[in-house]
Design a protein around this motif. Structure first.
Motif, short mmCIF file in Angstrom:
data_model
loop_
_atom_site.label_atom_id
_atom_site.label_comp_id
_atom_site.label_asym_id
_atom_site.label_seq_id
_atom_site.Cartn_x
_atom_site.Cartn_y
_atom_site.Cartn_z
N CYS A 86 -11.94 -6.82 18.25
CA CYS A 86 -10.80 -5.98 18.32
C CYS A 86 -10.06 -5.65 16.65
N ALA A 87 -10.30 -6.71 15.90
CA ALA A 87 -9.56 -6.86 14.59
C ALA A 87 -9.96 -5.80 13.82
N SER A 88 -11.49 -5.20 13.72
CA SER A 88 -11.73 -3.96 12.91
C SER A 88 -10.87 -3.04 13.06
N CYS A 89 -10.34 -2.75 14.41
CA CYS A 89 -9.46 -1.56 14.42
C CYS A 89 -7.93 -2.15 14.28
N HIS A 90 -7.69 -3.09 14.98
CA HIS A 90 -6.42 -3.51 15.20
C HIS A 90 -5.63 -4.62 14.13
N GLY A 91 -6.71 -4.89 13.10
CA GLY A 91 -6.31 -5.81 12.12
C GLY A 91 -6.36 -7.24 12.57
N ASN A 92 -6.46 -8.07 11.51
CA ASN A 92 -7.03 -9.75 11.75
C ASN A 92 -5.65 -10.33 12.17
N ASN A 93 -4.40 -9.77 11.63
CA ASN A 93 -3.08 -10.25 11.94
C ASN A 93 -2.27 -9.27 13.08
N LEU A 94 -2.99 -8.51 13.52
CA LEU A 94 -2.55 -7.42 14.59
C LEU A 94 -1.66 -6.58 14.01
N GLU A 95 -1.83 -6.09 12.68
CA GLU A 95 -1.07 -5.27 11.95
C GLU A 95 -1.43 -4.00 12.02
N GLY A 96 -2.46 -3.47 12.80
CA GLY A 96 -3.06 -2.32 12.83
C GLY A 96 -3.86 -1.87 11.97
N GLY A 97 -4.55 -0.67 12.28
CA GLY A 97 -5.34 -0.15 11.12
C GLY A 97 -5.76 1.02 11.62
N THR A 98 -7.16 1.60 12.06
CA THR A 98 -7.39 2.50 12.83
C THR A 98 -6.84 2.50 14.11
#
Length: 105
Positions: free
Chosen positions: A45-57
């Motif tokens: 999930c981190a590739s889209c939601h960020g390693n720190n849950l910060e978001g991204g795509t």
């Protein structure tokens, strides 16, 4: 065009990140195993939601538990939607991640 490429790359990254982890004691008993949930999240999930849950795509999930219940989160994981592919994680892993994310308030 860039949005389409970013969306497709996000899906490709998410699908290539799919993996099946082994059963941990927390998964067997139905209780949350935080370490396992974090590992599954980072792998899938981190590739889209960020390693720190910060978001991204994908959207930020730092406080998702304020907005959505475990059942809501699990439904999103299972069914996808809004650009998220369905079923990236399944079974006990999906339940464990949903439980872990629901505690993010």
């Amino acid at each position: 065009m860039i949005k389409k490429i970013t969306f497709v790359l996000g899906i490709v990254m998410a699908l290539t990140a799919c993996s099946s982890g082994g059963d941990s004691e927390g998964e067997k008993s139905g209780t949350m195993d935080t370490a396992s949930a974090e590992k599954t999240f980072k792998q899938n999930c981190a590739s889209c939601h960020g390693n720190n849950l910060e978001g991204g795509t994908g959207p930020a999930l730092k406080h998702i538990g304020k907005e959505d219940s475990k059942a809501d989160i699990l439904k999103q994981i299972k069914n996808g939607g809004g650009g998220m592919p369905a079923g990236l994680i399944q079974g006990k892993e999906a339940e464990n991640v949903a439980r872990w994310l629901a505690k993010k308030k």
